[in-house]
Design a protein around this motif. Structure first.
Motif, PDB file in Angstrom:
ATOM      1  N   ALA A 102       0.949  -1.235  -0.022  1.00 42.87           N
ATOM      2  CA  ALA A 102       0.021   0.142  -0.110  1.00 42.87           C
ATOM      3  C   ALA A 102       0.865   1.189   0.180  1.00 42.87           C
ATOM      4  O   ALA A 102       0.559   2.318   0.071  1.00 42.87           O
ATOM      5  CB  ALA A 102      -0.926   0.011   1.150  1.00 42.87           C
ATOM      6  N   GLY A 103       2.406   1.089  -0.106  1.00 42.66           N
ATOM      7  CA  GLY A 103       2.968   2.300  -0.078  1.00 42.66           C
ATOM      8  C   GLY A 103       3.918   2.830   1.006  1.00 42.66           C
ATOM      9  O   GLY A 103       4.398   3.791   1.308  1.00 42.66           O
ATOM     10  N   LEU A 104       3.477   2.139   2.023  1.00 37.01           N
ATOM     11  CA  LEU A 104       4.070   2.661   3.603  1.00 37.01           C
ATOM     12  C   LEU A 104       5.359   1.947   3.577  1.00 37.01           C
ATOM     13  O   LEU A 104       5.625   0.927   2.910  1.00 37.01           O
ATOM     14  CB  LEU A 104       2.966   2.283   4.508  1.00 37.01           C
ATOM     15  N   ALA A 105       6.044   2.803   4.404  1.00 36.64           N
ATOM     16  CA  ALA A 105       7.460   2.357   4.852  1.00 36.64           C
ATOM     17  C   ALA A 105       7.287   1.305   5.864  1.00 36.64           C
ATOM     18  O   ALA A 105       6.640   1.651   7.036  1.00 36.64           O
ATOM     19  CB  ALA A 105       8.359   3.587   5.142  1.00 36.64           C
ATOM     20  N   VAL A 106       7.953   0.299   6.000  1.00 36.02           N
ATOM     21  CA  VAL A 106       7.824  -0.749   6.793  1.00 36.02           C
ATOM     22  C   VAL A 106       9.324  -1.178   7.534  1.00 36.02           C
ATOM     23  O   VAL A 106      10.003  -1.242   6.690  1.00 36.02           O
ATOM     24  CB  VAL A 106       7.141  -1.950   6.323  1.00 36.02           C
ATOM     25  N   VAL A 107       9.439  -1.285   8.776  1.00 38.84           N
ATOM     26  CA  VAL A 107      10.344  -1.669   9.493  1.00 38.84           C
ATOM     27  C   VAL A 107      10.139  -3.096  10.155  1.00 38.84           C
ATOM     28  O   VAL A 107       9.015  -3.167  10.951  1.00 38.84           O
ATOM     29  CB  VAL A 107      10.627  -0.724  10.674  1.00 38.84           C
ATOM     30  N   GLY A 108      10.617  -4.079   9.854  1.00 39.43           N
ATOM     31  CA  GLY A 108      10.354  -5.402  10.207  1.00 39.43           C
ATOM     32  C   GLY A 108      11.117  -5.848  11.273  1.00 39.43           C
ATOM     33  O   GLY A 108      12.441  -5.830  10.905  1.00 39.43           O
ATOM     34  N   VAL A 109      10.741  -6.343  12.399  1.00 38.98           N
ATOM     35  CA  VAL A 109      11.781  -6.679  13.545  1.00 38.98           C
ATOM     36  C   VAL A 109      11.606  -8.149  13.841  1.00 38.98           C
ATOM     37  O   VAL A 109      10.455  -8.655  13.963  1.00 38.98           O
ATOM     38  CB  VAL A 109      11.356  -5.816  14.747  1.00 38.98           C
ATOM     39  N   GLU A 110      12.676  -8.681  13.868  1.00 39.69           N
ATOM     40  CA  GLU A 110      12.814 -10.304  14.487  1.00 39.69           C
ATOM     41  C   GLU A 110      13.552 -10.373  15.565  1.00 39.69           C
ATOM     42  O   GLU A 110      14.350  -9.396  15.768  1.00 39.69           O
ATOM     43  CB  GLU A 110      13.158 -11.144  13.151  1.00 39.69           C
ATOM     44  N   ALA A 111      13.481 -11.659  16.099  1.00 42.18           N
ATOM     45  CA  ALA A 111      14.110 -11.811  17.419  1.00 42.18           C
ATOM     46  C   ALA A 111      15.665 -11.972  17.237  1.00 42.18           C
ATOM     47  O   ALA A 111      16.315 -11.434  18.336  1.00 42.18           O
ATOM     48  CB  ALA A 111      13.624 -12.994  18.075  1.00 42.18           C
ATOM     49  N   ASP A 112      16.094 -12.686  16.120  1.00 48.89           N
ATOM     50  CA  ASP A 112      17.502 -12.888  15.952  1.00 48.89           C
ATOM     51  C   ASP A 112      17.610 -13.030  14.493  1.00 48.89           C
ATOM     52  O   ASP A 112      16.900 -13.034  13.759  1.00 48.89           O
ATOM     53  CB  ASP A 112      17.948 -14.064  16.584  1.00 48.89           C
ATOM     54  N   PRO A 113      19.134 -12.665  13.992  1.00 47.48           N
ATOM     55  CA  PRO A 113      19.426 -12.927  12.736  1.00 47.48           C
ATOM     56  C   PRO A 113      18.937 -14.084  11.881  1.00 47.48           C
ATOM     57  O   PRO A 113      18.203 -13.641  10.814  1.00 47.48           O
ATOM     58  CB  PRO A 113      21.009 -13.065  12.527  1.00 47.48           C
ATOM     59  N   ASP A 114      18.719 -15.244  12.514  1.00 45.11           N
ATOM     60  CA  ASP A 114      18.249 -16.520  11.730  1.00 45.11           C
ATOM     61  C   ASP A 114      16.889 -16.246  11.360  1.00 45.11           C
ATOM     62  O   ASP A 114      16.456 -16.525  10.283  1.00 45.11           O
ATOM     63  CB  ASP A 114      18.446 -17.710  12.512  1.00 45.11           C
TER      64      ASP A 114
END
Ligand SMILES: NC(=O)c1ccc[n+]([C@@H]2O[C@H](COP(=O)([O-])OP(=O)(O)OC[C@H]3O[C@@H](n4cnc5c(N)ncnc54)[C@H](O)[C@@H]3O)[C@@H](O)[C@H]2O)c1
Length: 498
Positions: free
Chosen positions: A36-48
């Motif tokens: 939809a055109g929004l900037a998204v920051v995706g966060v995960e628990a660890d690099p894997d």
């Protein structure tokens, strides 16, 4: 700090969105925002886990490219809008954060405490929880008025429904702003108060659990109940096929949460669910559940039934008898025919007991134009049941064998579900149109419960519920007071209420 959160009465603008947890749901939710055109920051628990999340996003948008629904350039643009990180601190300037980590209250509480500390004061914090208390999550923050539920359905990029959950402390207007955002994402939002299971899971799982209870009671078989609901009501799947798809462990857990809140026996998970889960039979994901990896059976009693004379009684008997006569069966009298078919929507044992050969009587309830419920009483002989099963096939319907109980199978499952929807509306936490839209879009049902109520007739459903209550004495089957009042007042549709 801006505790009003209304930004001086102005509508918020959501341009930068955080998504925490990029598993099954989070990756899809991140994709929806980015599309939809929004900037998204995706966060995960660890690099894997972050790499797995990246994999989900690439695979999902890649499938859309392969199907020609997205160009490669568009895919690159979408992925370019998503920044991936393992640091929650990167959410400091997000306008909205949607949490999609596992369904464990302690995990959610701890995350929301962190988000509350890190995110700017005006940020809205949303949870994608399916069953936990949004109020309980909101209470761990210093901005409970800015915490809502934003419940997407799986797979998020495809499913149109979003349940927007407000709590008693949600700021006025915020749920509407989140609903407007959901529309901007191309979704259909419905507005719901904070009750366990919201609309879809509460109504759906209660119905699925009821099906499991009826199976355990021996009312009908797994395949019979599934066929009845699919062919008789037009639902996309029968309850046991759907339980296997959702996962019996997930279903069991949602039922436990519902029961915890309501203490309603109808929400107590059917013992068979616990047994299957404990045995590791979780449904499709474990290769077996109610179905052992097999397809719904075709236990057909083939060949022409070995009866010559058939008596048909009850409403619609002439038409049914004519169909059988066309197929070469002799019409008979109730006293001496080889089998007696009693067309009825109520139990037939009383009628059977009056006949000289009660073992020959079988109840038959026609449902829609595809299904016939074949009800055997305690006196019915297996031969008579088999014969009527065959006769039903001859007239082009699918037989569903069941016990001679109030409302047989379809109505016994459908009416309490409709009653639950009336109670839900009456309790004030979701509206009629929202409940209908939620069940249509969330479950793929052909109609919402209030549309079904209108089609069946309020009085028919009320009377059916009375019969169920008289039979099973379960308070949940007693007609909702609102339903009773509408019938008494002669109102034809709940939508006609002033
Ligand atoms: N699966 C569904 O069909 C479905 C549908 C609607 C809502 N939900 C809800 O969505 C939520 C997520 O479910 P799911 O099926 O996507 O789970 P999932 O297990 O597939 O994904 C959860 C992700 O969260 C990550 N995670 C865990 N702790 C984290 C943390 N502290 N910070 C960042 N990431 C973290 C995990 O690594 C994992 O990738 C649950 O609340 C669930 O009830 C699930």
């Amino acid at each position: 700090m801006d505790t009003s959160g209304r930004l001086g009465g102005m509508t918020r603008s959501f341009e930068k969105v955080g998504v925490v947890g990029l598993g099954t749901m989070g990756a899809g939710i991140a994709e929806v925002f980015a599309r939809a055109g929004l900037a998204v920051v995706g966060v995960e628990a660890d690099p894997d886990a972050l790499e797995r999340g990246r994999g989900h996003l690439e695979a999902s948008t890649g499938r859309a490219v392969a199907k020609g629904r997205l160009s490669e350039a568009e895919q690159a643009e979408i992925l370019g809008r998503v920044t991936l990180t393992t640091s929650l601190e990167d959410l400091a300037d997000a306008d909205l954060v949607v949490e999609a980590i596992p369904e464990v209250m302690d995990f959610k509480r701890s995350l929301f405490t962190d988000l509350d500390r890190i995110c700017k004061p005006s940020a809205v914090l949303a949870t994608n929880t399916s069953s936990l208390s949004v109020t309980g999550i909101a209470a761990t923050t210093t901005r409970p008025g800015q915490v809502v539920g934003m419940h997407f359905f799986n797979p998020a990029p495809i499913m149109k429904l979003v349940e927007v959950i407000h709590t008693v402390v949600t700021e006025d207007g915020l749920a509407d702003e989140i609903a407007a955002l959901a529309r901007r994402l191309g979704k259909t939002p419905v507005s719901v108060g904070d009750r366990a299971g919201f609309v879809v899971n509460r109504l759906l799982l209660t119905y699925l659990n009821h099906a499991a209870v009826l199976l355990e009671n021996g009312l009908a078989t797994r395949d019979g109940i599934d066929a009845a609901m699919r062919l008789g009501v037009g639902l996309p799947m029968g309850p046991f096929a759907l339980l296997d798809l959702i996962g019996l462990d997930t279903s069991y857990e949602v039922m436990c949460v519902l029961f915890q809140e309501s203490r309603d026996r109808r929400h107590a998970p059917a013992p068979i669910l616990r047994e299957l889960v404990t045995a590791g039979l979780l449904g499709r994901k474990s290769g077996g559940g109610f179905y052992d990896g097999d397809e719904p059976a075709s236990s057909r009693a083939d060949g022409k039934p070995s009866v010559s004379s058939v008596a048909v009684l009850g409403e619609g008997a002439d038409e049914f008898a004519a169909r059988l006569a066309d197929a070469g069966f002799k019409p008979g009298y109730a006293d001496d025919a080889d089998v007696v078919v009693a067309l009825s929507h109520t139990p037939v044992i009383e009628l059977a007991a009056q006949l000289p050969h009660p073992s020959r009587l079988v109840g038959l309830h026609l449902v829609g134009d595809k299904v016939a419920e074949v009800a055997s009483t305690v006196l019915t002989s297996p031969d008579a049941t088999r014969a009527v099963e065959g006769l039903v096939r001859i007239v082009g319907r699918t037989p569903v064998l069941c016990k001679d109980r109030a409302e047989f199978v379809v109505d016994a499952l459908l009416y309490p579900y409709l009653n639950d929807a009336v109670r839900m509306y009456d309790s004030g936490y979701a509206g009629i149109e929202d409940i209908d839209a939620a069940m249509r879009l969330g479950c793929g049902y052909p109609a919402g419960p209030f549309e079904m109520l209108d089609a069946l007739g309020l009085e028919t459903v009320r009377d059916g519920l009375r019969a169920l209550y008289a039979e099973y004495r379960d308070p949940a089957f007693a007609p909702a007071p609102l339903l009773d009042q509408l019938v008494t007042a002669g109102v034809r549709s709940i939508r006609d209420l002033p």
